[in-house]
Design an enzyme around this catalytic site. Structure first.
Site, PDB file in Angstrom:
ATOM      1  N   GLY A   1       0.722  -1.029  -0.071  1.00  0.00           N
ATOM      2  CA  GLY A   1      -0.045  -0.418  -0.616  1.00  0.00           C
ATOM      3  C   GLY A   1       0.749   1.098   0.057  1.00  0.00           C
ATOM      4  O   GLY A   1       1.221   2.074   0.899  1.00  0.00           O
TER       5      GLY A   1
ATOM      6  N   GLY B   1       0.723   4.415  -0.330  1.00  0.00           N
ATOM      7  CA  GLY B   1       0.453   5.835  -0.358  1.00  0.00           C
ATOM      8  C   GLY B   1       1.284   6.857  -0.501  1.00  0.00           C
ATOM      9  O   GLY B   1       2.367   6.574  -0.042  1.00  0.00           O
TER      10      GLY B   1
ATOM     11  N   GLY C   1       3.403   5.143   3.087  1.00  0.00           N
ATOM     12  CA  GLY C   1       4.322   3.982   2.660  1.00  0.00           C
ATOM     13  C   GLY C   1       5.320   4.516   1.506  1.00  0.00           C
ATOM     14  O   GLY C   1       6.201   3.685   2.039  1.00  0.00           O
TER      15      GLY C   1
ATOM     16  N   ALA D   1       2.715  12.882   5.234  1.00  0.00           N
ATOM     17  CA  ALA D   1       3.114  13.292   3.782  1.00  0.00           C
ATOM     18  C   ALA D   1       2.295  13.399   2.864  1.00  0.00           C
ATOM     19  O   ALA D   1       1.264  12.722   2.943  1.00  0.00           O
ATOM     20  CB  ALA D   1       3.698  11.700   3.437  1.00  0.00           C
TER      21      ALA D   1
ATOM     22  N   LYS E   1      -4.417   7.609  19.905  1.00  0.00           N
ATOM     23  CA  LYS E   1      -4.273   8.367  18.597  1.00  0.00           C
ATOM     24  C   LYS E   1      -5.982   7.898  18.821  1.00  0.00           C
ATOM     25  O   LYS E   1      -6.234   8.450  17.462  1.00  0.00           O
ATOM     26  CB  LYS E   1      -3.319   7.256  17.738  1.00  0.00           C
ATOM     27  CG  LYS E   1      -3.457   7.834  16.107  1.00  0.00           C
ATOM     28  CD  LYS E   1      -2.644   9.192  16.662  1.00  0.00           C
ATOM     29  CE  LYS E   1      -2.731   9.607  14.975  1.00  0.00           C
ATOM     30  NZ  LYS E   1      -3.104   8.749  13.425  1.00  0.00           N
TER      31      LYS E   1
ATOM     32  N   ASN F   1     -11.188  13.911  12.922  1.00  0.00           N
ATOM     33  CA  ASN F   1     -11.350  13.483  11.609  1.00  0.00           C
ATOM     34  C   ASN F   1     -13.112  13.341  11.337  1.00  0.00           C
ATOM     35  O   ASN F   1     -13.624  14.062  10.423  1.00  0.00           O
ATOM     36  CB  ASN F   1     -10.616  11.712  10.992  1.00  0.00           C
ATOM     37  CG  ASN F   1      -9.981  12.132  11.807  1.00  0.00           C
ATOM     38  OD1 ASN F   1      -8.878  12.514  12.183  1.00  0.00           O
ATOM     39  ND2 ASN F   1      -8.911  10.943  10.299  1.00  0.00           N
TER      40      ASN F   1
HETATM   41  O1  KPL Z   1      -4.572  11.638  12.089  1.00  0.00           O
HETATM   42  C1  KPL Z   1      -4.878  12.088  11.437  1.00  0.00           C
HETATM   43  C2  KPL Z   1      -5.797  12.551  10.441  1.00  0.00           C
HETATM   44  O2  KPL Z   1      -6.073  13.715   9.965  1.00  0.00           O
HETATM   45  O3  KPL Z   1      -5.686  11.167   9.705  1.00  0.00           O
HETATM   46  C3  KPL Z   1      -4.890  13.780  12.234  1.00  0.00           C
HETATM   47  C4  KPL Z   1      -3.941  13.925  13.706  1.00  0.00           C
HETATM   48  C5  KPL Z   1      -6.173  14.264  12.688  1.00  0.00           C
HETATM   49  C6  KPL Z   1      -4.185  15.250  11.484  1.00  0.00           C
HETATM   50  O4  KPL Z   1      -4.787  15.342  10.585  1.00  0.00           O
END
Ligand code: KPL
Length: 322
Positions: A35, A37, A40, A148, A203, A211
């Site tokens: 993967g 992307g 990766g 990235a 996380k 999100n």
């Molecule tokens: O992990 C993230 C994401 O966008 O998936 C955060 C920490 C919210 C950073 O944008």
């Protein structure tokens, strides 16, 4: 006093030799990145420059992929080479969570039992399934905050310097702490966590807030520091904290509030990954982020109506795209 640790993975000899202040010696590993992307591709370039034999496995059937990271020379990677896959010491899975199980299910016969599998993606819930599918493989979970971006298919940019946490999920994975210097050498900072589920849950908590809110309103992360969002963030944190506590993580409401606001600040200019999925009308990772939280809330008899509302809103948007 000198310490010498020697470990064999498949046919590769990994030695980590430390003498006083000398850095460990890391021997070349055979790595397949599943993967490639943005994240990766970044790891592919960094691990390759660190001297490892890296090849890619992509959904686009092609024999080779060229990648250039910033000013570094372009690297040619072999891709979708079955021999490389069957002889890999390490399979670094950087697919998005919804793709992990279906893709690995199709490859299962070509993954040797000795291959260490590292899962690096947002969300939770895939490790259980992969551990059942590949019960003999050492399984490691990784979370990373590196940014990235792939402006073009052959180009990758390291847009944010972050850190990576690694830790074993099963017994085999728990013995893979020698991966820490491998990852650290390629792209610092990396730490080995004896309890990887704690940082993974933290996380998840951050992703459950930033999100869906940014994806529903199509705003940058930084917008969430405005007054308008504070009430909903507080309600989300209260529900998430109860689930984390029930999972055995003694996190306080204050700690979660501070962490979430620190991440909003630090990534204020980012478009979250769910924002981007919704913007590009791609399926999001909601089932593995808020969906996973709701599953665990149900298991503990905790009601989480605000998270449930965000979950349904994202599902509705995805359905409308279909
Ligand atoms: O992990 C993230 C994401 O966008 O998936 C955060 C920490 C919210 C950073 O944008």
């Amino acid at each position: 006093m000198a310490r010498l640790r020697a470990i064999f993975i498949g046919n590769t000899f990994i030695s980590s030799y430390s003498l006083g202040k000398f850095a460990p010696i890391i021997v070349k590993m055979k790595i397949v990145i599943l993967g490639p992307g943005a994240i990766g591709s970044l790891w592919a370039c960094c691990l390759s420059r660190a001297g490892h034999s890296v090849s890619l496995w992509s959904q686009h059937q092609c024999d080779s992929i060229y990648l250039q990271q910033e000013h570094f020379p372009e690297i040619q990677f072999t891709s979708n080479d079955k021999d490389k896959l069957t002889s890999a010491d390490l399979l670094l899975v950087t697919l998005k969570a919804p793709k992990v199980l279906p893709v690995i299910e199709r490859m299962v016969l070509d993954i040797a039992q000795e291959t260490i599998v590292v899962l690096m993606h947002n969300g939770m819930g895939t490790a259980e399934a992969i551990d059942t599918l590949l019960p003999n493989n050492p399984l490691v979970i990784a979370t990373t905050t590196h940014g990235a971006f792939r402006p073009k298919p052959n180009q990758v940019l390291h847009t944010g310097n972050g850190y990576t946490e690694l830790g074993g999920y099963n017994d085999g994975g728990k013995r893979c702490d020698f991966l820490q210097p491998v990852f650290e050498h390629a792209l610092p900072k990396t730490s080995w966590q004896t309890d990887i589920l704690t940082p993974t849950w933290h996380k998840l908590a951050i992703n459950c807030i930033i999100n869906p809110l940014t994806a529903i309103d199509q705003v940058k992360n930084g917008e969430l520091s405005s007054l308008k969002y504070q009430e909903v963030i507080t309600l989300l944190i209260d529900e998430i904290r109860q689930v984390l506590n029930a999972e055995g993580l003694p996190v306080t409401r204050e700690k979660l509030v501070t962490t979430v606001h620190q991440v909003i600040e630090a990534t204020s200019d980012n478009y979250s990954s769910m924002y981007q999925d919704i913007f590009h009308k791609r399926p999001s990772e909601i089932d593995f982020i808020t969906g996973y939280l709701l599953q665990r809330a149900k298991a503990h008899n905790i009601s989480a109506p605000v998270n449930q509302t965000l979950f349904q809103k994202i599902k509705q948007i995805e359905q409308d795209h279909d």
